[in-house]
Design an enzyme around this catalytic site. Structure first.
Site, PDB file in Angstrom:
ATOM      1  N   LYS A 578      52.466  19.864  42.756  1.00 12.49           N
ATOM      2  CA  LYS A 578      53.418  19.242  43.702  1.00 12.49           C
ATOM      3  C   LYS A 578      52.878  19.174  45.126  1.00 12.49           C
ATOM      4  O   LYS A 578      53.497  18.581  45.999  1.00 12.49           O
ATOM      5  CB  LYS A 578      54.695  20.081  43.808  1.00 12.49           C
ATOM      6  CG  LYS A 578      55.479  20.213  42.572  1.00 12.49           C
ATOM      7  CD  LYS A 578      56.700  21.075  42.883  1.00 12.49           C
ATOM      8  CE  LYS A 578      57.231  21.787  41.686  1.00 12.49           C
ATOM      9  NZ  LYS A 578      56.345  22.550  40.882  1.00 12.49           N
ATOM     10  N   LEU A 612      61.551  16.016  32.263  1.00 12.90           N
ATOM     11  CA  LEU A 612      62.747  15.150  32.377  1.00 12.90           C
ATOM     12  C   LEU A 612      62.411  13.885  33.169  1.00 12.90           C
ATOM     13  O   LEU A 612      61.692  13.955  34.168  1.00 12.90           O
ATOM     14  CB  LEU A 612      63.877  15.899  33.104  1.00 12.90           C
ATOM     15  CG  LEU A 612      64.473  17.109  32.400  1.00 12.90           C
ATOM     16  CD1 LEU A 612      65.522  17.770  33.304  1.00 12.90           C
ATOM     17  CD2 LEU A 612      65.118  16.704  31.074  1.00 12.90           C
ATOM     18  N   LYS A 681      60.734  20.045  45.784  1.00 19.04           N
ATOM     19  CA  LYS A 681      61.234  19.067  44.812  1.00 19.04           C
ATOM     20  C   LYS A 681      62.262  18.126  45.441  1.00 19.04           C
ATOM     21  O   LYS A 681      62.197  16.906  45.234  1.00 19.04           O
ATOM     22  CB  LYS A 681      61.858  19.788  43.607  1.00 19.04           C
ATOM     23  CG  LYS A 681      60.811  20.451  42.723  1.00 19.04           C
ATOM     24  CD  LYS A 681      61.466  21.290  41.653  1.00 19.04           C
ATOM     25  CE  LYS A 681      60.431  21.934  40.750  1.00 19.04           C
ATOM     26  NZ  LYS A 681      60.988  22.964  39.897  1.00 19.04           N
TER      27      LYS A 681
END
Ligand code: ADP
Ligand code: ASP
Ligand code: MG
Length: 814
Positions: A578, A612, A681
């Site tokens: 990330k 997801l 996130k």
């Protein structure tokens, strides 16, 4: 009568010569045969090398000579173990002549084209003699005829022009009275009208065979070589290339002119008018169908018949305003080159007539520049034209097909395919007949260009993805296993062929251009070379494969720093890491820009919610015109796991430890527990929603104890969890008293984001969130009251690996 020609590789060893004799034996039962042979494979090059060495006073020419001698003796002994005395004697005499010639070159320090032709003629002279004698020993009806007595040329040494009048009558005269069943002729060699030894140009044995076939008007000419026909492209550079069944003379000529070495370009001409088909066959695999070159070639389903390439090309540009509208410039230019005997491979002229661009063999570029600069001396002095510019290190790639003119968009497809793979096109030429579309590109890109174009025009059904994975720990290992497991399915159902070309962990790395064997990858990797991030990038770049994808499964800043390098090479990036997307906004923008500019996908679905489809859904909403107003989410599988398992009967420390051991946390659990991971996130979601934001803009309300927040190391941190157990029990007790569940929530509202632990009352969609599940609620203009909800396992090696895998497949489906 039939003419068969066997190339250097077909007679490169005793074993292969045996195969040739076997073929001749079979065929000669039906028909009289003329068999044209090249020099033994590699001998012409060695003769030229010996000549150069001798010319340069380099006495190693003797070593080269001895190698040539040894190669021939080995073949003779193997073919004729019991009966080789007379063959050896004759060959020794010929080799003595060769040695004398080389000594002469050494002495006078000179190797003229005339001497060079004399020198290389030994190759065919030796091979034809050995083959004829061996066939004689096997009691077949055979005679050797010296082609130099039949094929007569001018004195343009090294590539002489044939005098067809004399040659044709020599050939018909000789064969009128020939009675043998098999005639062996050396290819490539000829004599001038003055009686000097000449040659027909490198690869010229094919031409010898065509000249004889045409003179005798035989039914068929067969060229026997080391591949099963004329391929869709050079099979040495493109593994997926396959033999073309039928092809027209024009197409074959065009392909060979543009580098398909399997056929020497002038070969087609003599047989074309007489409509004699050329059959290309494989000596090593005589049962293979091969290629038929004729006038009757049916038009194939594919308008493009083949792709060929020429390396070592120079591009010469003549430019200047003084050229516009003035006739005669081109004529003078071409005349100048013709006088220098320089062959032009490709010509392009802009319609403004402001510049003319020529493609030439690199070796001729200096001579061409000097001659042209001289020819246009006056115009250059008057600044009407600029001095000529020369660029080297280039190659030409050409699409060939008689039928291309009837199909729109082929050149567009060609150029966009090259462009998408970051292959820069320097010049383009397309003849009015549209049988050929050529592009000049950098030499280093040629293999990639051929493979990409071949994939586009001949393998439309299968797209190959070349994957380079860094970080094969827990998640990486699952990804490799998933790729291995799904390979067949992807091939058959999605027409995608995923190959892993590079693998690295922090210790070692391995590469295999043809795809790493996934049954043994672990053993290979542990025996690999020392890993380095730069080294991994440099290798990936150097392999220069089409549809390359770099996959980052680390949590490493230094790896993320290299994404721009990959993208600039048009290598796609799939990141589970990330760091890049949550780094400084400018860096995030840069990566997005580079991805667009270099046509290199940058995908990072697993940055949020593991496998997801959160980012994908968000991108689809926005792409279809929706606007995000608010996001409510539980985005930390690890924190969810921790707070779902923590209660008044468990210890906070033990639950965190368990989460780490089961792979639900980042390698450093503080990144999860401090809220930094969740902040990253929500930042990524906000950015993907179109908001310009940085990590500092996100409000973070930590729940860790003071000492937990300040701990220096992971071990210290675990100690604080034990020490501060009461602090954590207090959080639980409060929530319980309020009939609430503890959830770590991320929110984004009106351009503002915050993260923190919250008490969630019963009835709220977050209340029953189990295990390591994630949930995201998107409130948008289209979903103002009932949000779009995505919920499911948001952590774990398997789901993360499958999220990365689907990013890879997404690139394959593009
Ligand atoms: P020979 O010694 O039989 O004359 P060459 O080496 O001259 O053989 O020609 C055969 C070689 O041509 C093949 O081994 C292959 O590497 C090369 N080649 C290049 N392009 C093509 C193509 N389109 N089809 C087949 N072969 C090709
Ligand atoms: N031996 C010659 C060459 O190597 C001719 C040929 O093989 O066709 O160029
Ligand atoms: Mg050849």
């Amino acid at each position: 009568m039939k003419v068969l020609k066997f190339g250097g590789t077909s007679i490169g060893s005793a074993k292969n010569i045996d195969k040739v004799i076997h073929i001749l034996d079979n065929y000669s039962k039906e028909d009289a045969l003329i068999c044209v042979v090249s020099a033994v494979g590699g001998i012409t090059d060695k003769l030229l090398l010996a000549g150069k060495q001798a010319q340069n006073k380099d006495s190693t020419f003797l070593d080269t000579f001895n190698t040539i001698k040894a190669i021939h003796f080995e073949i003779i002994n193997e073919l004729n173990p019991d009966n080789n005395k007379s063959i050896i004697n004759s060959i020794e005499n010929r080799l003595n002549d060769l040695k004398n010639l080389l000594d002469g070159i050494y002495l006078i320090n000179e190797l003229s084209p005339k001497t060079s032709d004399k020198l290389v003629s030994f190759g065919e002279s030796l091979s034809s003699f050995i083959i004829a004698e061996t066939i004689k020993n096997r009691s077949l009806s055979v005679a050797l005829k010296n082609s130099q007595e039949l094929i007569i040329t001018n004195s343009d040494f090294t590539k002489a022009e044939v005098n067809f009048n004399i040659t044709n009558s020599n050939i018909t005269d000789y064969f009128k009275s020939a009675t043998q069943q098999i005639t062996i002729l050396p290819g490539f060699v000829a004599n001038s009208t003055m009686g000097e030894q000449t040659t027909l140009g490198r690869g010229g044995s094919d031409f010898t065979a065509a000249i004889v076939a045409a003179a005798l008007q035989v039914k068929q000419l067969e060229i026997w070589t080391d591949v099963s026909g004329m391929f869709t492209t050079n099979p040495k550079l493109v593994k997926q290339a396959y033999p073309i069944k039928e092809i027209s003379y024009q197409e074959a000529m065009e392909l060979s002119h543009f580098g398909a070495k399997v056929l020497y370009p002038p070969t087609v001409q003599p047989v074309l008018d007489l409509n004699i088909p050329i059959h290309i066959k494989n000596t090593l695999k005589p049962e293979a169908a091969g290629t038929i070159i004729s006038n009757n070639a049916t038009s194939a389903a594919f308008p493009v018949k083949g792709i060929s390439n020429i390396s070592n090309v120079a591009l010469l540009t003549l430019e200047g305003s003084g050229m516009i509208g003035i006739p005669g410039f081109s004529k003078r230019l071409f005349e100048t080159l013709a006088q220098e005997k320089i062959n032009i491979i490709l010509i392009t002229q802009a319609s403004s007539e402001h510049s003319i661009c020529l493609g030439l063999d690199e070796n001729n570029s200096e001579a061409a520049k000097t001659a042209i600069d001289k020819a246009f001396e006056n115009e250059i002095a008057l600044h009407k034209i600029d001095p000529i510019t020369v660029e080297t290190g280039l190659s030409i790639v050409a699409l060939v097909g008689d039928n291309m003119k009837n199909h729109q968009g082929i050149s567009g497809k060609m150029f966009s395919t090259l462009g998408k793979n970051n292959i820069n096109i320097r010049a383009i030429a397309q003849g009015a007949s549209e049988k050929n579309i050529s592009a000049v590109i950098d030499k280093k890109d040629i293999k990639k260009a051929l493979n990409t174009l071949h994939e586009k025009f001949f393998e439309t059904q299968i797209k190959q993805l070349n994957v380079f994975i860094t970080g094969v720990g827990n998640v990486g290992e699952r990804l490799v296993e998933q790729i291995k497991q799904q390979k067949k399915y992807l091939n058959e159902n999605l027409k995608i062929n995923v190959r892993i070309i590079g693998l690295s962990n922090s210790r070692t790395m391995i590469f295999n251009e043809h795809g790493i064997d996934l049954n043994t990858w672990k053993a290979q990797l542990s025996a690999g070379r020392k890993a380095s991030l730069e080294g991994f990038f440099e290798n990936t770049k150097a392999l220069n494969l089409r549809n390359s994808i770099f996959v980052d499964i680390t949590a490493n800043q230094a790896v993320a720093n290299l994404y721009p390098n990959y993208l600039r090479q048009s290598i796609g990036v799939v990141a589970c890491n990330k760091i890049a997307c949550s780094s400084d906004y400018e860096n995030y923008r840069l990566l997005k820009r580079l991805s667009l500019k270099y046509n290199a996908p940058f995908l990072f679905e697993t940055n949020v919610g593991a496998g997801l489809p959160i980012i994908d859904t968000l991108n689809n909403l926005i792409a279809s015109g929706d606007k995000i107003t608010s996001i409510q989410a539980v985005l930390s599988g690890s924190l969810n796991f921790v707070f779902n398992n923590f209660n008044d009967t468990t210890k906070f420390h033990d639950v965190v430890k368990q989460a780490q051991e089961e792979g639900y946390t980042e390698p450093d659990p503080r990144i999860d527990l401090s809220g930094v991971d969740v902040a990253r996130k929500i930042l990524i979601l906000a950015r993907e929603s179109g908001f310009e934001m940085n990590l500092e803009d996100i409000e973070n309300n930590p729940f860790l104890s003071e000492s937990g927040l300040k701990s220096d190391t992971v071990d210290d941190f675990y100690q604080t969890l034990i020490k501060d157990e009461a602090h954590y029990q207090q959080l639980f007790a409060c929530a319980k008293a309020n009939h609430c569940q503890l959830k770590y929530v991320a929110q984004f509202n009106n351009g503002k984001a915050r993260v923190g632990l919250q008490e969630i009352p019963e009835g709220h969609p977050f209340y029953n969130l189990e295990g390591k599940d994630n949930i995201v609620m998107f409130y948008t203009q289209r979903y103002p009251e009932q949000p779009m909800i995505i919920k499911g396992a948001g952590a774990g090696a398997d789901v993360t690996a499958s999220g990365i895998f689907s990013d890879i497949i997404k690139i394959g489906n593009d």
